[in-house]
Design an enzyme around this catalytic site. Structure first.
Site, PDB file in Angstrom:
ATOM      1  N   PRO A 235       0.821  -1.200   0.000  1.00  0.00           N
ATOM      2  CG  PRO A 235      -0.576  -1.416   1.867  1.00  0.00           C
ATOM      3  CD  PRO A 235       0.586  -2.037   1.179  1.00  0.00           C
TER       4      PRO A 235
ATOM      5  CB  THR B 223       4.342   1.399  -3.491  1.00  0.00           C
ATOM      6  OG1 THR B 223       3.267   0.536  -3.835  1.00  0.00           O
ATOM      7  CG2 THR B 223       5.071   0.851  -2.291  1.00  0.00           C
ATOM      8  N   GLY B 224       2.269   3.938  -4.695  1.00  0.00           N
ATOM      9  CA  GLY B 224       1.992   4.757  -5.862  1.00  0.00           C
ATOM     10  C   GLY B 224       1.336   4.026  -7.024  1.00  0.00           C
TER      11      GLY B 224
ATOM     12  CB  THR C 118      -3.868   4.954  -6.960  1.00  0.00           C
ATOM     13  OG1 THR C 118      -4.165   3.866  -6.094  1.00  0.00           O
ATOM     14  CG2 THR C 118      -5.141   5.568  -7.463  1.00  0.00           C
TER      15      THR C 118
ATOM     16  CG  HIS D  79      17.313 -11.954   9.223  1.00  0.00           C
ATOM     17  ND1 HIS D  79      16.747 -12.748  10.182  1.00  0.00           N
ATOM     18  CD2 HIS D  79      16.837 -12.412   8.039  1.00  0.00           C
ATOM     19  CE1 HIS D  79      15.957 -13.648   9.614  1.00  0.00           C
ATOM     20  NE2 HIS D  79      15.995 -13.465   8.306  1.00  0.00           N
ATOM     21  CD  GLU D  80      17.086 -10.463   4.514  1.00  0.00           C
ATOM     22  OE1 GLU D  80      17.421 -11.319   3.656  1.00  0.00           O
ATOM     23  OE2 GLU D  80      16.051 -10.561   5.188  1.00  0.00           O
TER      24      GLU D  80
ATOM     25  CG  HIS E 136      18.863 -15.291   4.871  1.00  0.00           C
ATOM     26  ND1 HIS E 136      18.508 -16.540   5.317  1.00  0.00           N
ATOM     27  CD2 HIS E 136      17.879 -14.447   5.296  1.00  0.00           C
ATOM     28  CE1 HIS E 136      17.365 -16.455   5.992  1.00  0.00           C
ATOM     29  NE2 HIS E 136      16.965 -15.190   6.002  1.00  0.00           N
TER      30      HIS E 136
ATOM     31  CG  ASP F   7      14.175 -17.108   7.122  1.00  0.00           C
ATOM     32  OD1 ASP F   7      13.747 -16.863   5.987  1.00  0.00           O
ATOM     33  OD2 ASP F   7      14.781 -16.295   7.835  1.00  0.00           O
TER      34      ASP F   7
END
Ligand code: ADP
Ligand code: ZN
Length: 653
Positions: A196, A198-199, A201, A416-417, A420, A494
């Site tokens: 929601p 993010t543009g 519309t 965290h990333e 991974h 995960d």
């Protein structure tokens, strides 16, 4: 508005009826206590009396008029009047007039009618505001005609890929005939996928604005009504109207409200939605591409959509609109800052850096709030100070609603990333890690992307073990850095993935010590591809659990060892993610070699541009300062002080 007049007429009638039922008070008479009245009668001072129900009106010898109220039992009153020789008359009790009787009889019906009409109006979308979108026909779609749309691609920032993706729609809508003669092929339906605000519309509207075509918009939830059949007829209606206005755009927001997979709802009650969805499919198949109607739908949940919607000739084109990264946020801020007076000390880049996870809508809101703060403290320009306050306000209010992240969350997500990615890089046969980001996607806080080298049809055991290990990398990194007690719940997905893979290794793929036996039965149903245990003994079930556990424990240990041995890389990657938010293969390569990551390619360009702009601004400010050296507005002094505070900490990094 005929309906409005009627409503007022009803209200007026009710008021009149109420008034007419009030007793009319005779003018010019004064109230007399009943006891005084008796005294007057006995003293022979009363000339005549009129008894009207319990109200007694009369005239004294002096000519004064009076009224009084008698007790319920009037026998004694009559007796007393008789014995004192007072002339009296009794007014015939009169019922309500014919008209008020009629009105009272009809009143309930009128009220019910009025309420009914009120709701009908509500359902029709209740008329548009002045100059704004008008309620349209039977469908609830709102129409903006081509000259009402002021939005263009200039208003949409930070989502360059999405803009490029839709550019050809503009070309097509400008002149469908020409476009097709040149052999262009145009989709009928475009699905815009993204969180929601993010543009989505905004982009759809900008397409209409650029192409100068009418724009119909409706929300999926508007189709879903309490009456069966209403939604379907609304769909039919909308397409009919739209075709008359072609070329044009139909924009359906929240399409998942109607477009959820059919049959997925448990326990019925979805007939209405299914009918609506079917009608939508029928309409989309029914019009020809050269009708010039393009349907753009938006959703945050493409995964729940009915596959039928995504088939060729329907919404077969997807445009992803993701949350903006740091550079995107800077661009968006600039667009919105263009609309308010901004102080020289305000640096959109610094604000962008401090607002990870903000959507375009959040940023628009940020600028707006900052302007409000400035107005409240009677400033003529918005300074960095107001932006800070606005940011705090939004971050606090938005905690649940949006993905806005605090610096601490950002760091945790970065670790965290990185976990991974590093494990992913080092496990044998693992797909190459090509992109890591801490920009939230969907419901994940960050994403590490693996790129399969070729389309694989089958996977080796080593590959799957690697995937299980890298899935644990995120959680392990958190544990190593922050300690076991601080591990977040962010690893739910995960864990689910890892467990799923381990389980499949045992029960489906025959990749464990339990041998090549299928312990699980595929059950294809509308519930998805859930599987069910075939007829297995409890003993076997326990054995399966144990084996799954073993696989997981092993992978976990391997991943842990990798991360402990690569603590340096972990920190380097965290730093890079904090700085750039999204990093690619080049940066990951640097980090794995134990070096600091080089800046991403486009980063350098932005930075160069930024430095240029900064130099320009500085020169301009210097000039302005020289000009105003004597004036010295209080406002400006303040702004300069802020700038001086800010500069050393944030500008070069
Ligand atoms: P969505 O449809 O994706 O939920 P909207 O298009 O309704 O989001 O965005 C709401 C508002 O947020 C827009 O009207 C605009 O002011 C602002 N906004 C969102 N994305 C952007 C963007 N990429 N560039 C500029 N403004 C944006
Ligand atoms: Zn994760």
């Amino acid at each position: 508005m005929a309906r409005n007049l009627l409503l007022w007429a009803v209200i007026a009638a009710v008021v009149l009826a109420l008034l007419s039922s009030l007793p009319d008070t005779a003018g010019g008479s004064s109230d007399l206590p009943y006891s005084d009245f008796i005294t007057e009668v006995e003293r022979g001072q009363v000339k005549s009396v009129q008894i009207d129900g319990r109200e007694v009106r009369g005239e004294l010898n002096s000519g004064d008029r009076f009224t009084t109220v008698s007790p319920a039992n009037q026998d004694s009153l009559v007796e007393m009047l008789e014995s004192n020789n007072v002339r009296f008359s009794i007014v015939k009790p009169e019922g309500p007039s014919f008209w008020s009787q009629l009105l009272f009889a009809l009143l309930p019906i009128i009220i019910i009618l009025a309420i009914f009409m009120f709701f009908m109006r509500q359902m029709q979308g209740g008329g548009g505001g002045k100059g704004g979108p008008m309620s349209f026909g039977k469908s609830k779609a709102r129409l903006l005609s081509e000259d009402q749309i002021k939005t263009t691609f200039k208003d949409v920032a930070g989502v360059e890929e999405a803009k490029e993706d839709v550019q050809e729609l503009v070309d097509f809508l400008r002149d469908p005939g020409k476009y097709q003669r040149l052999g262009g092929k145009i989709p009928r339906g475009v699905l815009m996928v993204g969180p929601p605000g993010t543009g989505k519309t905004l982009i759809a509207k900008a397409i209409a604005g650029e192409a100068k075509v009418p724009f119909f918009s409706i929300s999926g939830s508007d189709f879903v009504e309490m009456f069966v059949g209403v939604g379907a007829s609304r769909v039919r209606d909308m397409f009919e109207t739209a075709k008359k206005q072609a070329p044009c755009i139909i924009f359906i927001d929240e399409i998942d409200a109607v477009g959820r997979s059919r049959g997925a709802g448990i326990g019925g009650g979805n007939d209405e939605r299914e009918q609506t969805l079917n009608q939508l499919l029928v309409e989309m198949d029914g019009f020809e591409v050269n009708d010039g109607v393009i349907v753009i739908a938006a959703t945050n949940r493409p995964d729940v959509l009915d596959p039928a919607l995504l088939r060729p000739g329907r919404f077969d084109r997807q445009v992803t609109v993701s949350l903006p990264d740091i550079r995107g946020r800077e661009q968006i801020l600039k667009v919105h800052m263009g609309k308010v007076p901004i102080a020289d000390d305000v640096d959109p880049f610094i604000i962008a850096r401090g607002t990870p996870g903000f959507s375009g809508a959040d940023l628009a809101n940020l600028v707006n709030e900052a302007a409000l703060f400035a107005a409240r403290s009677n400033r003529r320009v918005v300074t960095m100070n107001e932006f800070d306050r606005a940011k705090d306000k939004i971050m606090m209010g938005a905690e649940r609603r949006s993905m806005a992240m605090s610096e601490k969350d950002k760091e945790m997500t970065a670790y965290h990333e990185a976990g991974h990615a590093i494990v992913g890089r080092l496990m044998p046969e693992h797909d190459p890690v090509y992109k890591v980001t801490i920009i939230p996607r969907g419901r994940a806080l960050g994403v590490t992307m693996y790129l399969p080298e070729e389309d694989k049809v089958s996977y080796s055991k080593r590959y799957i073990v690697g995937r299980i290990a890298s899935a644990f990398g995120g959680r392990l990194a958190e544990e190593i850095i922050y300690g076991e007690d601080s591990v977040s719940t962010g690893a739910q997905n995960d864990i689910q993935q890892a467990t799923g893979m381990a389980r499949s290794m045992v029960t489906k793929w025959g990749l464990s010590k339990m041998g090549p036996i299928q312990y699980e039965e595929e059950q294809q149903g509308y519930l998805g591809n859930q599987s069910q245990m075939a007829h297995i003994s409890q003993q076997t079930a326990r054995e399966i659990d144990e084996t799954v556990r073993e696989i997981i424990d092993q992978a976990y240990d391997v991943a842990k060892k990798i991360l402990e041995d690569h603590r340096l890389q972990l920190d380097l990657m965290k730093d890079a993610l904090m700085e750039y938010e999204t990093i690619g293969g080049d940066q990951i390569d640097d980090i794995m070699e134990g070096k600091q990551a080089r800046p991403p390619k486009d980063w350098e360009e932005t930075k160069a541009k930024k430095e240029q702009a900064e130099a320009d601004a500085k020169a301009k400010a210097e000039q302005a300062k020289a000009d105003k050296a004597s004036a010295k507005a209080h406002e400006e002094k303040h702004a300069e002080r802020d700038q001086a505070d800010e500069a050393p900490t944030d500008k070069q990094e």
